[in-house]
Structure formats: C-alpha cells, structure tokens
Write an enzyme that holds these catalytic residues in place. Structure first.
Site, short mmCIF file in Angstrom:
data_model
loop_
_atom_site.label_atom_id
_atom_site.label_comp_id
_atom_site.label_asym_id
_atom_site.label_seq_id
_atom_site.Cartn_x
_atom_site.Cartn_y
_atom_site.Cartn_z
N ILE A 1 -23.07 -12.77 1.14
CA ILE A 1 -22.66 -13.92 1.61
C ILE A 1 -23.22 -14.57 2.80
CG2 ILE A 1 -20.40 -13.54 2.59
CD1 ILE A 1 -19.43 -16.01 0.63
N THR A 2 -23.48 -13.90 4.02
CA THR A 2 -23.60 -14.22 5.01
C THR A 2 -25.10 -14.52 5.33
OG1 THR A 2 -23.97 -11.88 5.97
CG2 THR A 2 -21.60 -13.07 6.40
N GLN B 1 -29.10 -16.05 3.86
CA GLN B 1 -29.62 -17.21 3.50
C GLN B 1 -29.06 -17.89 2.09
OE1 GLN B 1 -33.95 -18.94 3.44
NE2 GLN B 1 -33.65 -17.74 1.49
N SER C 1 -36.79 -9.13 -7.19
CA SER C 1 -37.70 -9.72 -6.21
C SER C 1 -39.14 -9.73 -6.81
CB SER C 1 -37.79 -8.99 -5.12
OG SER C 1 -38.69 -9.27 -4.29
N GLU D 1 -41.21 -9.10 -4.98
CA GLU D 1 -41.80 -7.65 -4.56
C GLU D 1 -42.19 -6.73 -5.51
OE1 GLU D 1 -43.03 -6.94 -1.14
OE2 GLU D 1 -43.37 -9.00 -1.41
N TYR E 1 -38.86 -1.13 0.07
CA TYR E 1 -38.00 -2.11 -0.37
C TYR E 1 -38.17 -2.49 -1.74
CZ TYR E 1 -36.36 -7.07 -1.20
OH TYR E 1 -35.86 -8.21 -1.67
N LYS F 1 -35.78 -1.99 -4.99
CA LYS F 1 -35.24 -2.99 -5.84
C LYS F 1 -35.88 -2.66 -7.19
CE LYS F 1 -33.68 -6.66 -3.44
NZ LYS F 1 -32.38 -7.17 -3.59
P1 NAP Z 1 -30.89 -12.26 3.86
O1 NAP Z 1 -30.66 -13.30 4.45
O2 NAP Z 1 -31.52 -10.85 4.64
O3 NAP Z 1 -29.35 -11.58 3.60
C1 NAP Z 1 -29.11 -10.24 3.07
C2 NAP Z 1 -27.38 -10.21 3.25
O4 NAP Z 1 -27.00 -8.69 2.93
C3 NAP Z 1 -26.72 -10.38 4.39
O5 NAP Z 1 -25.72 -11.30 4.33
C4 NAP Z 1 -26.42 -9.14 4.94
O6 NAP Z 1 -25.54 -9.28 5.73
C5 NAP Z 1 -26.15 -8.19 3.74
N1 NAP Z 1 -26.33 -6.90 3.80
C6 NAP Z 1 -27.33 -6.22 4.41
N2 NAP Z 1 -27.05 -4.73 4.33
C7 NAP Z 1 -26.08 -4.82 3.94
C8 NAP Z 1 -25.00 -3.82 3.34
N3 NAP Z 1 -25.17 -2.53 3.62
N4 NAP Z 1 -23.78 -4.04 2.75
C9 NAP Z 1 -23.42 -5.30 2.56
N5 NAP Z 1 -24.13 -6.39 2.65
C10 NAP Z 1 -25.30 -6.05 3.36
O7 NAP Z 1 -31.53 -12.13 2.29
P2 NAP Z 1 -31.72 -13.34 1.51
O8 NAP Z 1 -32.99 -13.92 1.60
O9 NAP Z 1 -30.46 -14.11 1.37
O10 NAP Z 1 -31.88 -12.89 0.08
C11 NAP Z 1 -30.74 -12.52 -0.83
C12 NAP Z 1 -30.88 -11.31 -1.72
O11 NAP Z 1 -32.11 -11.63 -2.60
C13 NAP Z 1 -31.37 -10.09 -1.08
O12 NAP Z 1 -31.25 -9.10 -1.88
C14 NAP Z 1 -32.98 -10.11 -1.00
O13 NAP Z 1 -33.63 -8.79 -1.13
C15 NAP Z 1 -33.11 -10.64 -2.41
N6 NAP Z 1 -34.48 -11.66 -2.48
C16 NAP Z 1 -34.76 -12.24 -1.58
C17 NAP Z 1 -35.86 -13.23 -1.62
C18 NAP Z 1 -36.34 -14.22 -0.77
O14 NAP Z 1 -37.35 -14.80 -0.75
N7 NAP Z 1 -35.37 -14.81 0.23
C19 NAP Z 1 -36.62 -13.02 -2.70
C20 NAP Z 1 -36.15 -12.30 -3.74
C21 NAP Z 1 -35.26 -11.55 -3.46
P3 NAP Z 1 -25.67 -9.55 7.48
O15 NAP Z 1 -25.43 -10.99 7.55
O16 NAP Z 1 -24.27 -8.61 8.12
O17 NAP Z 1 -26.91 -8.51 7.99
O1 F7E Z 2 -43.87 -11.98 4.73
C1 F7E Z 2 -47.27 -11.77 6.18
C2 F7E Z 2 -46.75 -10.66 5.43
O2 F7E Z 2 -41.92 -11.10 5.73
C3 F7E Z 2 -44.61 -12.75 3.74
C4 F7E Z 2 -38.39 -11.37 1.52
O3 F7E Z 2 -37.45 -12.20 1.39
O4 F7E Z 2 -39.85 -12.25 0.03
C5 F7E Z 2 -39.82 -11.59 1.31
O5 F7E Z 2 -40.49 -10.60 1.53
C6 F7E Z 2 -46.19 -12.50 4.11
C7 F7E Z 2 -46.66 -10.97 3.86
O6 F7E Z 2 -41.72 -12.21 3.18
C8 F7E Z 2 -46.59 -12.01 9.66
O7 F7E Z 2 -47.50 -9.55 5.93
C9 F7E Z 2 -48.11 -12.08 8.27
O8 F7E Z 2 -47.67 -10.85 3.27
O9 F7E Z 2 -42.20 -13.55 5.03
P1 F7E Z 2 -42.37 -12.17 4.75
P2 F7E Z 2 -42.20 -10.94 2.00
O10 F7E Z 2 -42.65 -9.67 2.78
O11 F7E Z 2 -43.03 -11.58 1.04
C10 F7E Z 2 -39.64 -11.34 -1.03
C11 F7E Z 2 -39.71 -11.83 -2.39
C12 F7E Z 2 -38.42 -10.46 -0.90
O12 F7E Z 2 -37.86 -9.95 -1.98
C13 F7E Z 2 -38.05 -10.06 0.50
O13 F7E Z 2 -36.79 -9.85 0.53
O14 F7E Z 2 -46.57 -12.76 5.46
N1 F7E Z 2 -47.15 -12.01 7.54
N2 F7E Z 2 -47.59 -12.31 9.69
C14 F7E Z 2 -46.14 -11.72 8.30
N3 F7E Z 2 -44.60 -11.32 8.02
C15 F7E Z 2 -43.85 -11.34 8.80
N4 F7E Z 2 -42.75 -11.14 8.51
N5 F7E Z 2 -44.04 -11.49 10.27
C16 F7E Z 2 -45.29 -11.73 10.60
O15 F7E Z 2 -45.74 -11.82 11.75
#
Ligand code: NAP
Ligand code: F7E
Length: 373
Positions: free
Chosen positions: A33-34, A36, A158, A160, A182, A186
């Site tokens: 919940i904490t 995004q 995801s 991913e 990761y 997932k």
């Molecule tokens: P985020 O901002 O990184 O938030 C992750 C959350 O998980 C935070 O509240 C974090 O707590 C908590 N957490 C981490 N480790 C934990 C543990 N061991 N036990 C309990 N809670 C824990 O991620 P998000 O972008 O909101 O994404 C939400 C979910 O969707 C994640 O599962 C992510 O993998 C998945 N997802 C994200 C995307 C995307 O593009 N954003 C896309 C596909 C799937 P703290 O605040 O204490 O660190």
């Molecule tokens: O990278 C490239 C990097 O870290 C996107 C998570 O929410 O979405 C997220 O994963 C792209 C990659 O997101 C930098 O190599 C270049 O190709 O923003 P990102 P991600 O890896 O796509 C998926 C759906 C999830 O599920 C995950 O939880 O950007 N890239 N230069 C970079 N990425 C980062 N972080 N930093 C750079 O400097």
C-alpha cells in the site's frame, strides 16, 4: 511550456461518509500500500466506500509518504484506512492479518519491484515476489476454508513475464519467457494464482499490467528518473542525467487508470486474467525526448550514457493488447503517454523549484546518493 491536465497532486484527506457508496461495508486488504499502485488503489477504494487495510513494513524512517494524505489519526471519526505492520516474507503474520481483517478483497501489490535490482538480490526478490504471493494465497485459502467467507484475490502480474517476447502484441495467450530474477519470480506467483483458482475454486485473478507510471513512481524507474532530472536541469540544479539502454520499447500507461482495472477484475462473477496496457509502445529515447521537449530543453544536450544501467539480460519490446479488458470489462486507458509525461514533468518541476528555493536559502539538501539505478 505547455499546460498539462495534471492529475498528480494527492487529494486532501476527507472523512467522506461511506453511506450510499457502492463499496460500503466491504473490506479490502492491500499489500504494497505504500508503493505507487497501492496509494492510488487505496484512494480509489476509499472513494468507493471501502474500509481499507494496508500492510506496511516496519522501517527506521517513515515510508508512508504516498498515503499520508489519506490517512486519518485513528482517534478521528470517519477514517477508513487502517495500517498494519507485516511483511510478505512472514507467513504467520499474513495469516493473522487475513484472519483479523476478514477482507472481502485482497490485492497483492507488494514486491521488490525493480528489475535491475533483482539481478543484485535474486533470492530476496523471489522471497517477496514468488514465495510472498504463495504465502498470501495460502493464508486466504485457509481463512476461506475455516470461515466459509469468500475472498476475492488480485495478483499483480507483469508484462516482464513476456520478456524475450514470442509474439507482438502480447495478449493473455502469449507464452511467457522471463528475462530477470524479478520476472521468474512473477511467473511463479502468476501460476500459483492460476493454480489456486483451478485447484480450490478460489476467486483469484491476475492483472498482467504493462509499465504504468505517475508522479508517484519510484525515482529509480526510468520515466521518473528522466522527469526528475528534467525538473532539476530546468531550474539549474543539475546538468546531465545518465541512462543505460535507450532503445528498449515500453507500453507506458498511467497508474491511476490501471488501479481501476484491478478493482473491476474482482467485481466480475468469474475470476480471470487480463492484459492491462495502452496498445502503444515507444522507446526510452522517445520518452526522454518528450519529457525534455515539454520543458523546452534539448534531450541530446543533457542525456548521457552510462553502461552501469544496462541489464545482464534486457527486455527489448513490450506492447500489450488490452482488447480482452475492453471487450469483457469495458475498460480502456484514459491517459496518453504524452499526457503522462506532461503530468510527471509538471510535478517534478514543482519539486525542483521547491528544492531550489530551499537550497538558495542555505538549507543543505541530500542528493540522490544511494538511489543509483
Ligand atoms: P512499488 O512502488 O515498488 O511498491 C512496492 C510495494 O511493495 C511497496 O509498498 C513496498 O514497501 C512493498 N514491499 C516491498 N517488499 C515487501 C515485502 N517484503 N513485504 C511487504 N511489502 C513489501 O511498486 P508499484 O509500481 O506500485 O507496483 C505494484 C505491484 O505491481 C508490484 O508487485 C509490481 O511488481 C507490480 N507491477 C508493477 C508495474 C509497474 O509498471 N508499476 C507493472 C506490472 C506489475 P516499501 O514502501 O516499504 O518499500
Ligand atoms: O526500465 C531502460 C531499462 O526500470 C524501463 C517495473 O515496474 O515495469 C517496470 O520494469 C527500461 C528498461 O522499468 C535506465 O533497461 C535505460 O529497458 O523503468 P524501468 P522495467 O524494467 O520495464 C515492469 C512492467 C514491472 O513489472 C516492474 O516492476 O528503461 N533504462 N536507462 C533504464 N532503466 C532504469 N531503471 N534506469 C536507467 O537509468
């Protein structure tokens, strides 16, 4: 600079009465919940009248910045957000929290969610992402069996998981090919959710969400890293941003649009899995150009390459097909990537202006040391 239709700033907490709201009397339990998504989902559910229970990790410093605006002191009447300490690694605690809160809906959003970091911490990533989901599913299954109450479960799957994509665009039927610890974790969580649905008849669904961003996005994900830099460069606080692979393509949407779909999935009579995406993909380079252009800056002048941000294995191209979500649930994304970039740049320009004011007034401010990804 253009004007944005920014939906970024968190609403101020109001103890709105749940009376007559569709979620009145319903309880949701959210891990992560904490984060995004957790913060947008909690806002969304509270506005629907739900009582929301969130699991937070104990930390030596405050980690509730994204939800402070919706949290009310427990002594104030009308608060519908309750926080509990817990961790996805702790099965007993998860079982206890499910028993105590007796939720109607459980949203499993908690994760070590950074793909690059998962190469540094593969075991911990698997513990939280894969085993965490299994522990929570098991807690829900046992609670259901003992109480007779049905709980609807959402798993944050995801894009991913598609990794080295076997089909473009990706649908619910596209086979998975994970490319990081990761994504492997997932995948386990995804199949465990499907398996609990098929084995125990649980109302358990997976949302296969493509990248979604917002002004609340963690600052080490590439979009936010870019928009934070744009803000700071614009006000003269930094000159360059160092990035890795600019060629990878992502299907970027707005987190606020996507949490609605999480809830919609759990309102269906039958559980199912859905792709949640915009259906459009652009490169990291194009996103950077968009964000710098919006602020009237040249991306070429300010973006530099640093190989440390490359990954051992990359996901080159993600493009989701959200047709099933539209056809079955009537969901569609409402925010274009241009609007998303504008919203994030506007927000981060404001943050940078405030930082500059404080620095100019002689306050010492931390740089981003330790957040280097
Ligand atoms: P985020 O901002 O990184 O938030 C992750 C959350 O998980 C935070 O509240 C974090 O707590 C908590 N957490 C981490 N480790 C934990 C543990 N061991 N036990 C309990 N809670 C824990 O991620 P998000 O972008 O909101 O994404 C939400 C979910 O969707 C994640 O599962 C992510 O993998 C998945 N997802 C994200 C995307 C995307 O593009 N954003 C896309 C596909 C799937 P703290 O605040 O204490 O660190
Ligand atoms: O990278 C490239 C990097 O870290 C996107 C998570 O929410 O979405 C997220 O994963 C792209 C990659 O997101 C930098 O190599 C270049 O190709 O923003 P990102 P991600 O890896 O796509 C998926 C759906 C999830 O599920 C995950 O939880 O950007 N890239 N230069 C970079 N990425 C980062 N972080 N930093 C750079 O400097």
């Amino acid at each position: 600079m253009k004007k944005s239709a920014a939906k970024s700033s968190p609403a101020k907490a109001k103890p709105a009465a749940a009376k007559n709201l569709p979620g009145k009397g319903r309880k949701a339990l959210i891990t992560g919940i904490t984060g995004q998504d957790g913060s947008y989902l909690a806002e969304f559910l509270i506005a629907k009248g739900y009582d929301v229970h969130g699991i937070i990790r104990r930390s030596s410093s405050f980690n509730t910045g994204r939800i402070d605006h919706i949290y009310l002191d427990p002594h104030v009447k009308g608060g519908r957000l309750k926080l509990h300490y817990g961790d996805l690694c702790d099965a007993n605690n998860l079982a206890k929290l499910v028993r105590e809160t007796q939720p109607d809906e459980v949203y499993n959003l908690g994760a070590q969610s950074h793909v690059r970091v998962s190469f540094d911490m593969p075991v911990y990533t698997a513990e939280t992402v894969a085993m965490g989901a299994l522990k929570l599913l098991e807690a829900v299954r046992v609670f259901q069996a003992e109480s007779g109450k049905q709980v609807r479960y959402y798993q944050a799957s995801s894009s991913e998981q598609y990794g080295k994509v076997l089909e473009v665009p990706q649908t619910e039927k596209t086979p998975f090919y994970p490319r990081s610890p990761y994504a492997c974790a997932k995948l386990m969580a995804h199949w465990a959710t499907v398996n609990y649905r098929e084995s125990y008849g649980m109302h358990a669904s997976c949302g296969i969400l493509f990248n979604h961003e917002s002004p609340r996005r963690g600052e080490t994900f590439v979009t936010r890293k870019i928009t934070r830099a744009v803000g700071r460069i614009k006000v003269g606080l930094q000159d360059k941003v160092f990035l890795g692979n600019l060629d990878s393509k992502r299907d970027w949407g707005f987190a606020g649009d996507y949490v609605k779909m999480m809830w919609m999935m759990l309102q269906q009579e039958k559980p199912d899995d859905y792709v949640v995406a915009t259906g459009r993909t652009i490169t990291v380079r194009e996103f950077a150009q968009m964000a710098f252009d919006y602020a009237g800056l040249s991306w070429k002048k300010h973006v530099a390459f640093d190989p440390r941000y490359l990954r051992p294995a990359e996901v080159d191209l993600l493009l989701g097909d959200p047709a099933k979500a539209k056809r079955k649930l009537g969901w569609k994304p409402e925010t274009s990537v241009e609007q998303l970039a504008a919203m994030m740049v506007e927000h981060d320009l404001e943050l940078a202006r405030r930082e500059k004011t404080l620095r100019d007034a002689g306050h010492s401010m931390p740089d981003f040391a330790g957040h280097d990804q």
